[in-house]
Each structure stands twice: as structure tokens, then as C-alpha cells.
Design a protein around this motif. Structure first.
Motif, short mmCIF file in Angstrom:
data_model
loop_
_atom_site.label_atom_id
_atom_site.label_comp_id
_atom_site.label_asym_id
_atom_site.label_seq_id
_atom_site.Cartn_x
_atom_site.Cartn_y
_atom_site.Cartn_z
N VAL A 60 3.06 6.18 -2.67
CA VAL A 60 4.24 7.00 -2.98
C VAL A 60 4.64 6.84 -4.45
CG1 VAL A 60 6.68 7.31 -2.47
CG2 VAL A 60 5.06 7.01 -0.60
N GLY A 61 4.56 5.63 -4.95
CA GLY A 61 4.90 5.38 -6.34
C GLY A 61 4.03 6.19 -7.29
N ALA A 62 2.75 6.24 -6.99
CA ALA A 62 1.84 7.00 -7.85
C ALA A 62 2.23 8.47 -7.88
CB ALA A 62 0.41 6.84 -7.34
N ARG A 71 -12.44 3.01 0.59
CA ARG A 71 -13.30 4.04 1.12
C ARG A 71 -13.90 3.68 2.47
NH1 ARG A 71 -15.07 5.65 -4.33
NH2 ARG A 71 -13.69 3.85 -4.22
N LEU A 101 -8.58 10.78 -4.11
CA LEU A 101 -9.02 9.65 -4.92
C LEU A 101 -7.98 8.53 -4.87
CD1 LEU A 101 -11.31 8.79 -6.76
CD2 LEU A 101 -10.14 9.84 -8.68
N LEU A 102 -6.73 8.93 -4.93
CA LEU A 102 -5.65 7.94 -4.86
C LEU A 102 -5.67 7.21 -3.52
CD1 LEU A 102 -3.00 6.68 -5.94
CD2 LEU A 102 -1.78 8.61 -4.90
N ALA A 115 0.83 -1.21 0.00
CA ALA A 115 0.00 0.00 0.00
C ALA A 115 0.87 1.26 0.00
CB ALA A 115 -0.92 0.00 1.22
N ALA A 116 1.90 1.24 0.82
CA ALA A 116 2.78 2.41 0.89
C ALA A 116 3.45 2.66 -0.47
CB ALA A 116 3.84 2.20 1.97
N ASP A 117 3.98 1.62 -1.07
CA ASP A 117 4.61 1.76 -2.38
C ASP A 117 3.62 2.28 -3.41
OD1 ASP A 117 7.05 0.92 -1.50
OD2 ASP A 117 6.79 -1.16 -2.13
N ALA A 118 2.40 1.80 -3.34
CA ALA A 118 1.40 2.24 -4.31
C ALA A 118 1.14 3.74 -4.18
CB ALA A 118 0.11 1.45 -4.12
N ILE A 125 5.21 9.69 -7.38
CA ILE A 125 6.45 9.80 -8.15
C ILE A 125 6.15 9.75 -9.65
CG2 ILE A 125 8.52 8.50 -8.79
CD1 ILE A 125 8.93 7.90 -5.84
N LEU A 126 5.32 8.81 -10.04
CA LEU A 126 5.00 8.68 -11.46
C LEU A 126 4.37 9.96 -12.01
CD1 LEU A 126 4.88 7.06 -14.02
CD2 LEU A 126 2.82 5.92 -13.20
N ARG A 127 3.49 10.55 -11.23
CA ARG A 127 2.86 11.79 -11.70
C ARG A 127 3.88 12.95 -11.73
NH1 ARG A 127 -3.49 11.94 -10.97
NH2 ARG A 127 -3.82 9.75 -11.46
N THR A 164 -8.43 4.81 -3.42
CA THR A 164 -8.16 3.63 -4.25
C THR A 164 -7.32 2.61 -3.50
OG1 THR A 164 -8.25 4.97 -6.26
CG2 THR A 164 -7.13 2.83 -6.40
N VAL A 165 -6.32 3.11 -2.82
CA VAL A 165 -5.38 2.19 -2.18
C VAL A 165 -5.88 1.74 -0.81
CG1 VAL A 165 -3.08 2.00 -1.19
CG2 VAL A 165 -3.42 3.09 -3.42
#
Lengths: 190, 190, 190, 190
Positions: B157-159, B185, B177-178, B152-155, B161-163, B181-182
Motif C-alpha cells: 500500500v505504501g508503494a 514469485r 512487479l510490485l 508486507a501490507a504496508d509495503a 501511495i508513494l507513486r 517483489t513483496v
DNA sequence: AATTAAACGAGACGGTACGTCTCGTCTTATT
DNA sequence: AATAAGACGAGACGTACCGTCTCGTTTAATT
């Protein structure tokens, strides 16, 4: 009325030679060791011919990505019927994307290129987050689209990038766990 | 019996001056423009004194991160009681991490450093994914830990970074929203 | 048909600037303190531009000698009618050839350059043993030429070099004695 | 009354090791490539131990010459009865004085050392113009001594040095011609 | 056909940084 | 106090690329 230009037109042969040279040098030695002089040398082209059409090496690579000369063969997802497994397999492939004999991972090199060139950054994300992935991911999410879909896609791909940067290993089990975290275990079945 | 080493001992003053110089140049001009000569010049130190202890600029930056000279002030999360909001706020801060006048984002620069240096890559992830974040994230996930928590943490932070790499804007709504997602809700409320 | 070389041609301005800089630094500080970086700096030229055309500092000095930028004004002998006196005067001038404020004799510096660079060695001898000296010496020897003349010239000039290297003083009387030894006392009168 | 000094005394072993190292490195690679660090390394000695006793590499070499560790075996002249031939043979040996495999002539290296160090310059001349040579030369000149003898010696040795610097070949015939020029053809026989 | 102008290959140029080497000075622990 | 060891600030070494700027040649479209 536009001023009519005379003289020779841009050489497609030179453009091809430059992109070919850039791609081969990039995959051989990575983005850091890629140089304009090296590209010109291998392409058999004057340096000015590169600078005439591209501002820097990042933009050459960006164009190579755009034309599908890098990454192209990772675009298609497998299709085993199970979206969860397919996504994990595709992400594993992305993670292991490597070509250099001296261990410089290709994915890390692409990240370096993206960090250094706005155009490459934009295109890298667009290319990785290509149609096939989005389609499958949308299905897995029960038909999500728009910002919601993009958030999930960024989370998956971003996590892989982060792990690649940290030089950690990432086996298939990890990848499945990641997919579960983002996509949710029960959603597709419901 | 150990061989007694004689001779002068490593100069702490020089080490400090080098790290200080590296940090200030890094934040001013970014990783790409950071040079060993520049560090030596600003630190008032011979180049050999840097090369004696670090193989390259990536490793100098890695040590600076390890000592908390970069990123340190982004470690603490706000605490409004709502983990979802707090996480989104913290991720926004990470995304906007920037200091350079010429627009070179600091986060992108850190990514470039990580792409170029294994040690920096390792430490970057460890530092960003620091204790405060993991704690809050674990709570938000209903007490998850281990690989699940890391995914979850990688998802998240990774998102981000990618943006950042793709030079896309990323407002607070996107960030929420991010997180949704991870983290999901309904999980926290249940 | 010869292959037509295209592209820019060697810059005469750069060549001149480099030789000028080399000559001035050489006479100011001597051969030992002459550096390629110093030449480039004073000439306002990239280092590569020097290395492109000369292998080392010795060869730059060699070319300067060849072009008469060093030594040129010591070529002419006085002419008092007495060859013996004229030769001694000229040798004294050679011996005292010095320009550096910090005492590094210019002659010794030329010798150091000659010791370190084959080309400089060759040219140094050729330049010092220039036409005017040989002519006068030939007359003094009663018309000698060829190996015989060269032996005498080498003996005269070599003796001066040896004394310069040994840091011994060498007054006019010594010089006359040297000329007598090599040329012979009674020959001219006969 | 003199102040009594306490503490250890200068290490003769270190002094020997330094001179040995200097001589071997000098003959192997020439004066230009001789470095203080190299001497210390090979001698197994701290750099400070060299700098404590000698101001620079030139002075180390000067002391080696003084102790006869260089040149010592060229001091004796052959004795065939004919002084002219003996002198020419000895001068030829001086000229061919070379040890380095990469062609850096030993004589040229000595000249470089002499050009760079006053003490070496002084000692070089003294050593080359050693007693055996002077004795024979004096005989050849019919008993000359003092300045006259020195002028002749300088002329002979200087000519050899000049030719070595100019990288010209110098065969036995040339050498005989040189001896004749300085000593005179008929003097000894008369 | 002759003219004109841009694209091309080649590569010289003024620079900056690289990573290594040596300089001469300065600590440190040992003898 | 002299030593072996070696860290230090300094700066030159020779190489690799940077991005710009000539060169002469080749190739189109326009006269």
C-alpha cells in the motif's frame, strides 16, 4: 533573433532569502502553517517578488528540496558492511525525520506538501530515492535494476510513509522485518 | 450515583447532514478545498454545531472514513483464484481512486487529510488495510500473520501511495512487479 | 529628510463607498443594527479595508458626522425675526429627527452611537451645537458668549435629548416653555 | 370564572439572581458588553428563564432601575441651605457617576440602555428626576410646578447627559453656571 | 549621459475562511 | 408548569492569508 531585454535582472539575493525563509518556516511550523505572507515577511521581500517566480508555496518548497535544503543530510547511508542493517538504519532515520517542537513530523509535512503540489511530489520521490539508497539496495537485491529496483525502493519508502501517516511507532526490529520482506532474507547471501 | 445530565440530546439529523456534506464536498473538490464553512452551508447547519463535536475538518473526515462513507466500496478484493493477480487488481483500483473533476486525486486527498489529522491517519491505514486484503495477502504469503503480514501490507500500500504522490503512472505490469517483489514469485506455488 | 513611503495609497473610492454604506444603513436600521459586515457588503469592500482605517463602527459614524453626511440639513435655523420661535422650531425638528421605518428614532440612534464611541460623542455635540444655533442663541441671550452661552445651548439640546430618550411627546408649547426657561421671557424684549 | 392555573409558580429566587447578575455585570462592563448569556451564566439560571419573563436585556435593566438597584444612592440631595449649591453638587455627582475600571462611564451606559430600550428610557428619566430633586428645584424656582418645573429639570439633567456623551470635563464652576442659567440668578433671593 | 523597462520593497485592495461569541428558539429530565 | 441545562440554526465578530494591483525606487542594457 531574440528581443533584447533591458532592465534589472532577477535578484539572486531575493531568491536566496525566500528559499531560506521558506525552509526555516517549514521546519519550524510545518507545511500547513507555511504561508506566502509569512515567507515574504521573514525574507524581507515583497509578496509580488515571490508570486513573480513561483505559483504557490508548494513550488517554493519543491525548489528548496531540489536544491537540497531539505532532506540533504539524510542522503548518505551508513556502511557497516551489512546492507540489511544499513538500509534499516537509513529508513529509521527517514521515519524519525522531525524538527518541529510541537510534534508536527517533518516527514508528514513533506507528504502534505507532496499531496498539494505536483512538482513537490515528483521531487520528493526523486530526492528520497536518491543515488546512495538505490545503489545499496541494488547490491542487496543481487544487482537488480530498472523497474524491479524501483518497485523495491517504493515498497520500502512507501511503507515508512504509510506508518508515519498512521502515527504508529516503528522500531528497528520492525524496520528489519520490512527490509527482509522486500529484499528477502537469503538473497544477498546466495 | 452518576450526575443525571438534563437538556437536549445531540441531534442525529445534524450529525448525518454534516457527514454527508463533508463527504460530498471532499469527493467533489478535495481535502484542501474542504472548509468548515462550506460543510456548514451545505449541511444547513450552524458552524458552532460542527465545532461543538469536532475540532477540525480532519476529524470530520476521520469519522466519515470510520463509518465507511469513503473507501467502503474498495474493500472487497476480486477472487480469480490467483492471489497475485487479485492483489495487483485491487492495488490498481486503490491507485486510480479518483473522483474530482479538477484532477485532484482522491487518494492524494486522503493522504493530505491523513497528514493533517492524526485521527484520519490512524483510520486511513486501518481502513485501507482492511480484513479482505489482509486475508488474501496472508494466503499469498503462505499463512504469514502478525508483524510479518503487516510489513508486507504496508509495503504494498505504501508503494502505491508513494507513486500516487509522485504523479507517476503505474500500470498493471508495474503493479504485478510490485506484488512479486513483496510476496515473492515462487512462494505461492511452493 | 522624511522617510519616503512607497506602495499604493489609500483608496478614496473605498473610503467613500464605506461612508456612504454606513450612512444609508444607519438611517435605515439604526445604530444597533449597524454591523461592520453589513457595511462591507453594501460598500462592496473587504472587511479588512474597514478595520484597516477605523477601529469600530462608532468611528465610521463619527467620520460620517464630521463630513456632514448626517445632520447636515438641520444646521440652519429658520429666521422669522423672533428668536424664541425660531429656536423652538429648530429644537422641534431636532426632536423629530427620525428616518427609520421601524421606529428607531434617528436621534436616539445618534445618542447610542455617542454613548458607544468617544469620537462620535465629541463630534455629535460639536455638530448639533453648530454655528447657526449658537449665533441665534447668543442674540436671544443679549450677546452672551463663552461658558455662559454653552451652558444655555447644552441645556436646550440636552433637554431635547433627554425627552427623546424617555419617549415622551414634546409639542411646540413644551418647546417654547423650554426656550423661555433657558433664555428667559423678558430678556429679548428689553 | 377564571381558569385555575396549576403547576409551580414563578421562582422569586431566580428573578433575584437574574437582576443581581444583570446589575453587577452592567456596572462592571457596561451596557454594550452586557449579554443575556452572561446574565444566565452568572445567575446560574437557564436562558429560557430570562426570556420567559423579559423580552431583552434592556428590559432586565429597566426593572433593575425600577427597583432602585441602580442610581438609588444618588437620589438624595445635600441640604446646605443654598439650593443653588445643592443642585450643582447633585448634578456633579450625576455627571461623575461611574463604576467601571475600564472607563466606560456608568451614566453613558445608562444612556445607551435608554437609547436601546423604551422601557429603560422611560424609567431612567423618572428615576433621575426623582422627588427630592424636583422638590428642591421647585423651591429654587419660587414654587414652580407642572410643565414649567419639568422643563427646568430636563434642561439641567439633559445638559449633564449631553456633556457626558461628549466626554467633556465639567467642573463645579460650570455646573453652577448651568444652574444659574436655568434657575436664574436673582429669582431665589427675591 | 539619457532613456527605458523591469525587478524590487511595501502594502492596499476585494475576498474567503477561520474559530469564537451571542442571539432567540427548542428539547430534555427534574422538581 | 416552571426550572437548569444546553443543543440548535443563524450570523457578526475581528484576524489571517489569499492572489492581484498599484506605488515610488533602484538597476541594467540600449540609445
Amino acid at each position: 533573433m531574440a528581443l533584447a531585454r533591458t532592465g534589472p535582472v532577477r535578484s539572486e539575493a531575493a531568491r536566496m532569502a525566500i528559499l531560506d525563509a521558506a525552509v526555516s518556516l517549514f521546519t519550524e511550523r510545518g507545511y500547513d502553517h507555511l504561508t506566502m505572507e509569512g515567507i515574504a515577511r521573514r525574507a524581507g521581500v515583497g509578496k509580488q517578488t515571490i508570486y513573480r517566480w513561483w505559483p504557490g508555496k508548494g513550488d517554493v518548497i519543491a525548489e528548496a528540496i531540489l536544491e537540497g535544503r531539505l532532506l540533504s543530510d539524510r542522503r548518505d547511508l551508513p556502511d557497516t558492511g551489512d546492507a540489511r542493517t544499513d538500509l534499516a538504519a537509513w529508513l529509521s532515520e527517514l521515519f524519525t525525520l522531525r524538527a518541529s517542537p510541537d510534534g508536527e513530523g517533518l516527514l508528514r509535512s513533506l507528504v502534505a506538501a507532496a499531496a498539494g503540489s505536483a512538482e513537490t511530489g515528483r521531487r520528493l520521490r526523486t530526492e528520497i530515492l536518491a543515488a546512495p539508497l538505490m545503489e545499496r539496495l541494488s547490491q542487496a537485491l543481487g544487482g537488480a535494476s530498472g523497474p524491479q529496483l524501483h518497485a523495491a525502493a517504493d515498497a520500502l519508502v512507501g511503507a515508512v510513509i504509510l506508518r508515519a501517516l498512521s502515527r504508529e511507532e516503528f522500531d528497528v526490529a520492525d524496520m528489519l522485518l520490512l527490509v527482509d520482506t522486500v529484499v528477502g532474507r537469503s538473497d544477498p547471501s546466495s
